[in-house]
Enzyme design. Structure first.
Site, PDB file in Angstrom:
ATOM      1  N   LYS A  32     -15.805 -10.800 -29.179  1.00  0.00           N
ATOM      2  CA  LYS A  32     -14.656 -10.318 -29.960  1.00  0.00           C
ATOM      3  C   LYS A  32     -14.183 -11.438 -30.877  1.00  0.00           C
ATOM      4  CE  LYS A  32     -10.248  -9.696 -28.307  1.00  0.00           C
ATOM      5  NZ  LYS A  32      -9.255 -10.175 -29.272  1.00  0.00           N
ATOM      6  N   ASP A  59     -11.521  -7.599 -34.160  1.00  0.00           N
ATOM      7  CA  ASP A  59     -10.195  -7.166 -33.685  1.00  0.00           C
ATOM      8  C   ASP A  59      -9.124  -7.584 -34.688  1.00  0.00           C
ATOM      9  OD1 ASP A  59      -7.958  -6.581 -32.129  1.00  0.00           O
ATOM     10  OD2 ASP A  59      -8.234  -8.289 -30.784  1.00  0.00           O
ATOM     11  N   LYS A  61      -6.879  -5.134 -36.065  1.00  0.00           N
ATOM     12  CA  LYS A  61      -5.733  -4.214 -35.890  1.00  0.00           C
ATOM     13  C   LYS A  61      -5.094  -3.795 -37.208  1.00  0.00           C
ATOM     14  CE  LYS A  61      -4.463  -6.050 -31.300  1.00  0.00           C
ATOM     15  NZ  LYS A  61      -5.246  -7.287 -31.184  1.00  0.00           N
ATOM     16  N   ASP A  64      -1.752   0.008 -42.409  1.00  0.00           N
ATOM     17  CA  ASP A  64      -1.258  -0.011 -43.795  1.00  0.00           C
ATOM     18  C   ASP A  64      -1.345   1.421 -44.321  1.00  0.00           C
ATOM     19  OD1 ASP A  64      -0.573  -0.835 -46.450  1.00  0.00           O
ATOM     20  OD2 ASP A  64      -1.484  -2.782 -46.080  1.00  0.00           O
ATOM     21  N   THR A 119       0.449  -4.178 -25.341  1.00  0.00           N
ATOM     22  CA  THR A 119       0.904  -4.417 -23.959  1.00  0.00           C
ATOM     23  C   THR A 119       2.087  -5.392 -23.923  1.00  0.00           C
ATOM     24  OG1 THR A 119      -0.921  -5.974 -23.765  1.00  0.00           O
ATOM     25  CG2 THR A 119      -1.212  -3.842 -22.724  1.00  0.00           C
ATOM     26  N   ARG A 211      -9.914 -16.172 -21.564  1.00  0.00           N
ATOM     27  CA  ARG A 211      -9.833 -17.454 -20.855  1.00  0.00           C
ATOM     28  C   ARG A 211     -10.580 -17.547 -19.525  1.00  0.00           C
ATOM     29  NH1 ARG A 211      -3.623 -17.332 -22.058  1.00  0.00           N
ATOM     30  NH2 ARG A 211      -4.254 -15.145 -21.953  1.00  0.00           N
TER      31      ARG A 211
HETATM   32  O1  C5P Z   1      -7.697 -14.881 -22.409  1.00  0.00           O
HETATM   33  P1  C5P Z   1      -7.499 -13.430 -22.098  1.00  0.00           P
HETATM   34  O2  C5P Z   1      -8.535 -12.857 -21.139  1.00  0.00           O
HETATM   35  O3  C5P Z   1      -6.087 -13.099 -21.677  1.00  0.00           O
HETATM   36  O4  C5P Z   1      -7.768 -12.727 -23.493  1.00  0.00           O
HETATM   37  C1  C5P Z   1      -7.579 -11.345 -23.695  1.00  0.00           C
HETATM   38  C2  C5P Z   1      -7.896 -11.008 -25.123  1.00  0.00           C
HETATM   39  O5  C5P Z   1      -7.560  -9.633 -25.336  1.00  0.00           O
HETATM   40  C3  C5P Z   1      -7.116 -11.791 -26.169  1.00  0.00           C
HETATM   41  O6  C5P Z   1      -7.957 -11.923 -27.334  1.00  0.00           O
HETATM   42  C4  C5P Z   1      -5.940 -10.914 -26.469  1.00  0.00           C
HETATM   43  O7  C5P Z   1      -5.434 -11.091 -27.767  1.00  0.00           O
HETATM   44  C5  C5P Z   1      -6.568  -9.532 -26.329  1.00  0.00           C
HETATM   45  N1  C5P Z   1      -5.626  -8.449 -26.034  1.00  0.00           N
HETATM   46  C6  C5P Z   1      -4.800  -8.448 -24.917  1.00  0.00           C
HETATM   47  N2  C5P Z   1      -3.948  -7.408 -24.697  1.00  0.00           N
HETATM   48  C7  C5P Z   1      -3.891  -6.382 -25.564  1.00  0.00           C
HETATM   49  C8  C5P Z   1      -4.717  -6.358 -26.681  1.00  0.00           C
HETATM   50  C9  C5P Z   1      -5.579  -7.425 -26.899  1.00  0.00           C
HETATM   51  O8  C5P Z   1      -4.849  -9.369 -24.116  1.00  0.00           O
HETATM   52  N3  C5P Z   1      -3.086  -5.368 -25.325  1.00  0.00           N
END
Ligand code: C5P
Length: 232
Positions: A32, A59, A61, A64, A119, A211
């Site tokens: 991603k 990603d 998003k 517009d 979220t 992460r």
């Molecule tokens: O590091 P981590 O596993 O928390 O990363 C989750 C990824 O998913 C990040 O790129 C974050 O921006 C994305 N994301 C999220 N929650 C959402 C939409 C996207 O954590 N509702």
């Protein structure tokens, strides 16, 4: 497309991204690319990762007016990404325009996924800031149903919502779920999390993992652990 693990490459430079991807010798994980990396490096980062043989979820998003989204989606489609997204809040007409723009002359197009409510938005902020006075779970399902009606392929949602989305929109409607953590791992700033195995059980189609893989001492082993729990 079957179930897959998508690695969130939340890096601020091409250099850091390639140093990370170089660890995956012989493997080509689905990655991603989010706003941070895209705005740092531009479309060349998409072309370079694609050239290395990875599938890409871009990603960005989009949200517009329909005409702008349509034209922007046509540009992203030419980058040959495999999946991209927009905000369902942009309305059904915007989502339909996005599909039109995304569809290539040969009829193919990347998968298009909608963000329902982020979220990070909760009931209180939705009511207070957005003046939407319905239960947030109903709003999420309504936006998912709109996305389906507009011809989109699925939604980004919490793994906790994936089952309900499939009940509402059908099992063929894709659920792409972030908020994944190992049972013995750090939760960090994510509030509602699930393990890859739990996400599989509940029917997520793709998990987005950042992460727990990118910050692991051994990212390749962490990725393989995700695949073993979620896909195999
Ligand atoms: O590091 P981590 O596993 O928390 O990363 C989750 C990824 O998913 C990040 O790129 C974050 O921006 C994305 N994301 C999220 N929650 C959402 C939409 C996207 O954590 N509702």
């Amino acid at each position: 497309m079957g179930k897959d693990v998508i690695i969130a490459c939340d890096f601020d430079s091409a250099e850091k991204t390639f140093a990370f991807l170089d660890k995956f010798t012989g493997k080509k994980p689905f990655v991603k690319i989010g706003m941070e990396l895209y705005y740092a490096e531009g479309p060349s980062i998409v072309r370079e990762i694609k050239k290395r043989g990875h599938k890409i979820f871009l990603d960005l998003k989009l949200h517009d007016i329909p005409n702008t989204v349509k034209k922007s989606m046509a540009v992203l489609s030419r980058l040959d990404v495999d999946m991209t997204n927009l905000h369902a809040a942009g309305t059904c007409r915007m989502m339909e325009a996005a599909i039109e723009g995304l569809t290539r002359p040969d009829g193919t197009r990347p998968l298009l996924i909608a963000v329902t409510q982020l979220t990070s938005t909760d009931q209180e902020s939705m009511e207070k800031d957005l003046w939407i006075e319905k239960p947030i779970a109903d709003v999420v399902m309504h936006y998912a149903a709109n996305a389906k009606a507009a011809g989109l392929d699925g939604v980004v949602c919490s793994p906790l919502e994936a089952g309900k989305v499939h009940d509402t929109c059908g099992t063929g409607f894709l659920t792409v779920t972030p908020g994944v953590r190992f049972a013995d791992g750090d939760v960090g700033d994510q509030k509602r999390v699930m393990t890859p195995a739990e996400a599989k059980k509940i029917g997520s189609d793709y998990i987005v993992v950042g992460r727990p893989i990118t910050a692991a001492a051994d990212p390749v082993a962490a990725y393989e652990r995700c695949v073993a729990e979620f896909v195999d």
